[in-house]
Motif scaffolding. Structure first.
Motif, PDB file in Angstrom:
ATOM      1  N   ARG A 503       0.837  -1.202   0.000  1.00 55.50           N
ATOM      2  CA  ARG A 503       0.000   0.000   0.000  1.00 55.50           C
ATOM      3  C   ARG A 503       0.871   1.251   0.000  1.00 55.50           C
ATOM      4  NH1 ARG A 503      -3.885   2.141   4.906  1.00 55.50           N
ATOM      5  NH2 ARG A 503      -4.800   3.897   3.804  1.00 55.50           N
ATOM      6  N   GLU A 504       1.973   1.191   0.778  1.00 52.39           N
ATOM      7  CA  GLU A 504       2.877   2.342   0.839  1.00 52.39           C
ATOM      8  C   GLU A 504       3.566   2.564  -0.507  1.00 52.39           C
ATOM      9  OE1 GLU A 504       6.146   4.127   4.005  1.00 52.39           O
ATOM     10  OE2 GLU A 504       4.642   2.644   4.571  1.00 52.39           O
ATOM     11  N   GLU A 512      -4.302  -5.542  -1.702  1.00 53.30           N
ATOM     12  CA  GLU A 512      -5.585  -6.225  -1.503  1.00 53.30           C
ATOM     13  C   GLU A 512      -5.412  -7.739  -1.495  1.00 53.30           C
ATOM     14  OE1 GLU A 512      -8.222  -4.873  -4.516  1.00 53.30           O
ATOM     15  OE2 GLU A 512      -8.374  -2.821  -3.709  1.00 53.30           O
ATOM     16  N   LYS A 530     -10.635  -3.166   9.977  1.00 58.03           N
ATOM     17  CA  LYS A 530     -10.470  -1.712   9.912  1.00 58.03           C
ATOM     18  C   LYS A 530      -9.553  -1.322   8.748  1.00 58.03           C
ATOM     19  CE  LYS A 530      -8.943   2.249  12.665  1.00 58.03           C
ATOM     20  NZ  LYS A 530      -8.371   2.703  13.964  1.00 58.03           N
ATOM     21  N   TYR A 531      -8.486  -2.091   8.596  1.00 58.04           N
ATOM     22  CA  TYR A 531      -7.554  -1.791   7.500  1.00 58.04           C
ATOM     23  C   TYR A 531      -8.219  -2.035   6.148  1.00 58.04           C
ATOM     24  CZ  TYR A 531      -3.514  -2.126   4.411  1.00 58.04           C
ATOM     25  OH  TYR A 531      -2.642  -1.943   3.377  1.00 58.04           O
ATOM     26  N   GLU A 532      -9.096  -3.043   6.052  1.00 63.73           N
ATOM     27  CA  GLU A 532      -9.806  -3.323   4.807  1.00 63.73           C
ATOM     28  C   GLU A 532     -10.688  -2.136   4.420  1.00 63.73           C
ATOM     29  OE1 GLU A 532     -12.418  -6.982   2.911  1.00 63.73           O
ATOM     30  OE2 GLU A 532     -12.757  -6.397   4.996  1.00 63.73           O
ATOM     31  N   GLN A 533     -11.367  -1.547   5.436  1.00 62.40           N
ATOM     32  CA  GLN A 533     -12.199  -0.383   5.159  1.00 62.40           C
ATOM     33  C   GLN A 533     -11.361   0.787   4.655  1.00 62.40           C
ATOM     34  OE1 GLN A 533     -14.299   0.342   8.808  1.00 62.40           O
ATOM     35  NE2 GLN A 533     -15.760  -1.335   8.503  1.00 62.40           N
ATOM     36  N   GLU A 534     -10.198   0.990   5.304  1.00 59.58           N
ATOM     37  CA  GLU A 534      -9.325   2.090   4.884  1.00 59.58           C
ATOM     38  C   GLU A 534      -8.845   1.876   3.448  1.00 59.58           C
ATOM     39  OE1 GLU A 534      -6.149   2.277   7.649  1.00 59.58           O
ATOM     40  OE2 GLU A 534      -7.405   2.903   9.343  1.00 59.58           O
ATOM     41  N   LEU A 535      -8.497   0.626   3.113  1.00 55.09           N
ATOM     42  CA  LEU A 535      -7.993   0.330   1.780  1.00 55.09           C
ATOM     43  C   LEU A 535      -9.081   0.525   0.729  1.00 55.09           C
ATOM     44  CD1 LEU A 535      -5.325  -0.629   0.513  1.00 55.09           C
ATOM     45  CD2 LEU A 535      -6.226  -2.966   0.606  1.00 55.09           C
ATOM     46  N   ASN A 536     -10.315   0.153   1.047  1.00 54.00           N
ATOM     47  CA  ASN A 536     -11.421   0.289   0.097  1.00 54.00           C
ATOM     48  C   ASN A 536     -11.803   1.751  -0.113  1.00 54.00           C
ATOM     49  OD1 ASN A 536     -11.592  -2.460  -0.332  1.00 54.00           O
ATOM     50  ND2 ASN A 536     -13.054  -2.766   1.341  1.00 54.00           N
ATOM     51  N   ASN A 537     -11.567   2.552   0.908  1.00 57.69           N
ATOM     52  CA  ASN A 537     -11.909   3.974   0.790  1.00 57.69           C
ATOM     53  C   ASN A 537     -10.814   4.741   0.053  1.00 57.69           C
ATOM     54  OD1 ASN A 537     -14.298   3.593   2.173  1.00 57.69           O
ATOM     55  ND2 ASN A 537     -13.373   4.014   4.189  1.00 57.69           N
TER      56      ASN A 537
END
Length: 537
Positions: A503-504, A512, A530-537
Motif C-alpha cells: 500500500r505504501e 488487496e 479496519k484496515y480493509e475499510q481504509e484500503l477500500n476507501n
C-alpha cells in the motif's frame, strides 16, 4: 561397573577355590591389559572409524577415551573437585559442605570448554566420583566413616569365607553380594547413586552382615506390660508413624502430583492453571527450595499475560514472598538468577527502583563465575529495557566472548546446536541494541550473523525487514517479509505486513491480495477489518 563385577568374580572364585597363585596372576594380567588398552587408545588418532561395522570396537574404545565425550567432562569435574578440596579451609576439609550443596561449589569452576562436552552454561551437582563426592559433602570425617564401615564389612565377610572348608549355598550368596558391592563402588568412581541404588547398597550390606553373623540359636524374652501401657505405646507409635508418612511421603507426593499439573499447564500456556496448582505445590511442600525457585520462574513466565497492573502487583508480591522465604544459605546460582530476573522485570513494568537491586544481583553472579553467559545476557537485556544501549552492547559482547567455540573438533551436533542457539540469541539482542541507537548498519550485521547460523529463525526476518523499512528501502523490506511468509504461511501477520508495504508503494492490487489472505487466516481480527475499510476507501 559390570566389567569390575566380572573381574571381581574371577578373582574371588580363584581365591575361594584355594588357587591364590592363579588369582594373583589374574590380577596382574588384568591390570596390564587395562594399562595397555588405555595406552593404545590415548596414542590412537581421534578420527576413529565410526561405521556400523565398528560400533562395538568404538564403544569399547570410548570407555577408555579420555579426550572426548563424557570421560572428558568427568575429568573437568574431577579437576574442579580436586581444586575445591585443595583450597578448602580445614573445617570444610574435615566436615564438608553438607548434602545437596555441590552445585554451589561446581558453578565457580565452569569454563567455556565445558560447553563443548556438556550443555552450555550447565555444571554438575555431583563430582561423578564417590570419593570426591564424599569429601566435598561430608569431609574427610565422612570418608573415614564410610571406609571403616565397608572396610570392616569386607574384612569380616572375606575372613569368614576363607575360613570355610566347604562353601555352602549361603556362602556363595555372600560372595555374590560382595561382587555386586565391588561393581557398585567401581561404577561410582565414574558416576553417582540415586535413592534406589542406596536402598540396594544397604540392603546388600545388611544381608552380608546377617549371613556372616548367623546366630546358632534364638534368644527369647518376654516383657510384661499393662493394658494402659500398651495403649499408650501403640498410640504413640501409630501417631508418630502417621505424621511421618503424611508429611514425609503423602505431602511430598501431592506436591509432585500438582507440579506435574503445572508442567502440563505450561505446555498449554494456561497461566491460570499454573497459578492455581503452584499454590498447592508450595502449600504441600513449603520447605522445598526447588519448588520455591520454580514458583518464581513460572510466575515470571506468566507476568506478561496479566491484563492489568493490579494483577501484576499481586504477582510481584507473591514472587517477593517466595524469594524471602528461601533461607540465605539455600541461595544458589539459579536462585539469584531468577530473583535478579524478577527484579529486572518488575523494574521494567512496575517500579524502576527495582533496577538498582537487580543490577547488584547480576554483578554478584558475574563475580561468582564470569564465564557463564547467563548473567551477562540478562543484565544486557535489562539495560536494553532501560534504553542504555551502550551498556547493553558491552554485556552482550562479553557473553559472546565466553561462549564455547563452534569449530572445536570434539563438539558433537547436539552441543553445537545448543551453542548456536545461545549465539543467535545474543546476536539478535546486539542487533536490537544497535537498532535502538539508530546504528542500522551494525544492527544488520548482527542480524545477518544470526541468520547465517539459524536460517529458520523467523523473528530475524521481521527485524531485518523493519530495519530496511526505517531506511525507506521498501523492496528489501518486502523481500524479507516474503521470506518470513514462506517459512510460516499460516501467520496472518506476514500477509498484513506485506499488504501495508505494498500500500505504501501504491501497489493496491498486491495490497488487496495479501489483505484477503490475512483475512482468510484471521477473519475475526478487528484490526484487519479496519484496515480493509481504509484500503477500500
Amino acid at each position: 561397573g559390570f566389567l569390575a563385577m566380572v573381574i571381581a568374580a574371577i578373582i574371588l572364585i580363584l581365591f575361594l577355590k584355594k588357587k591364590r597363585q592363579f588369582a594373583a596372576g589374574a590380577i596382574i594380567t588384568i591390570f596390564l591389559a587395562l594399562a595397555l588398552i588405555i595406552s593404545l587408545n590415548l596414542a590412537s588418532q581421534s578420527g576413529a572409524d565410526k561405521s556400523g561395522a565398528n560400533n562395538l570396537i568404538n564403544r569399547v574404545k570410548s570407555i577408555f577415551d579420555l579426550r572426548s565425550g563424557s570421560n572428558k567432562i568427568r575429568l573437568y569435574y574431577w579437576q574442579a573437585a580436586s581444586q575445591e578440596i585443595a583450597n578448602a579451609s580445614w573445617q570444610r576439609l574435615i566436615l564438608g559442605n553438607g548434602p545437596e550443596t555441590l552445585d554451589s561449589v561446581f558453578v565457580k569452576y565452569y569454563r567455556p570448554e565445558w560447553g563443548i562436552y556438556e550443555k552450555i552454561n550447565t555444571y554438575p551437582d555431583r563430582a561423578h566420583n564417590l570419593i570426591l563426592d564424599i569429601i566435598l559433602t561430608y569431609g574427610l570425617a565422612g570418608l573415614l566413616a564410610l571406609l571403616l564401615f565397608f572396610g570392616y564389612l569386607f574384612y569380616s565377610a572375606g575372613k569368614y569365607l576363607l575360613s570355610q572348608n566347604k562353601l555352602t549355598q549361603d556362602d556363595w550368596l555372600i560372595a555374590a553380594l560382595l561382587i555386586a558391592l565391588v561393581g557398585y563402588f567401581v561404577n561410582n568412581i565414574f558416576s553417582f547413586s540415586l535413592t534406589v541404588a542406596y536402598l540396594y547398597l544397604y540392603l546388600y550390606a545388611a544381608l552380608i552382615w546377617l549371613l556372616v553373623n548367623q546366630l546358632e540359636g534364638e534368644r527369647q524374652f518376654s516383657l510384661s506390660l499393662s493394658l494402659f501401657s500398651k495403649i499408650v505405646i501403640w498410640t504413640a507409635l501409630l501417631t508418630v508413624g502417621w505424621l511421618f508418612i503424611y508429611y514425609q511421603n503423602v505431602n511430598i507426593w501431592l506436591a509432585d502430583f500438582y507440579y506435574i499439573k503445572v508442567k502440563r499447564a505450561e505446555v498449554r500456556a494456561d497461566c491460570q492453571a499454573i497459578f492455581t496448582n503452584l499454590e498447592k505445590v508450595v502449600d504441600y511442600n513449603p520447605a522445598s527450595t526447588f519448588y520455591k525457585e520454580h514458583f518464581i520462574k513460572h510466575y515470571l513466565n506468566c507476568f506478561s499475560t496479566l491484563p492489568n497492573q493490579e494483577d501484576q502487583i499481586v504477582l510481584q508480591d507473591n514472587v517477593i514472598a517466595q524469594a524471602n522465604s528461601i533461607g540465605s544459605r539455600e541461595y544458589q546460582y539459579n536462585t539469584w538468577l531468577n530473583i535478579a530476573h524478577a527484579k529486572a522485570l518488575f523494574g521494567f513494568s512496575l517500579n524502576a527502583d527495582y533496577y538498582q537491586s537487580a543490577e547488584a544481583d547480576y554483578q554478584r553472579l558475574i563475580a561468582i563465575n564470569p564465564y557463564l553467559t547467563l548473567a551477562y545476557k540478562d543484565l544486557g537485556r535489562m539495560k536494553l529495557w532501560q534504553k542504555n544501549y551502550n551498556q547493553a552492547i558491552v554485556y552482550f559482547k562479553q557473553a559472546l566472548k565466553v561462549a564455547p567455540p563452534l569449530d572445536h573438533v570434539a563438539l558433537n551436533e547436539q552441543h553445537r546446536q545448543q551453542i548456536i542457539n545461545e549465539i543467535v540469541a545474543l546476536d539478535e539482542l546486539l542487533g536490537m541494541s544497535y537498532a535502538g541507537k539508530q546504528d542500522f548498519e551494525q544492527a544488520q550485521e548482527y542480524y545477518y550473523s544470526a541468520l547465517k547460523l539459524d536460517p529458520s529463525y523467523l523473528p530475524l526476518y521481521k527485524k531485518i525487514a523493519d530495519i530496511y523499512y526505517q531506511q525507506n528501502q521498501l523492496d528489501k523490506a518486502i523481500f524479507f517479509n516474503q521470506r518470513g511468509l514462506m517459512l510460516n504461511p499460516g501467520d496472518y501477520k506476514w500477509h498484513l505486513a506485506l499488504a501495508l508495504l505494498y500500500r505504501e508503494k501504491n501497489n493496491l492490487l498486491e495490497a488487496e491480495k495479501y489483505l484477503d489472505q490475512a483475512l482468510r487466516l484471521a477473519p475475526e481480527s478487528e484490526a484487519l477489518k479496519k484496515y480493509e475499510q481504509e484500503l477500500n476507501n
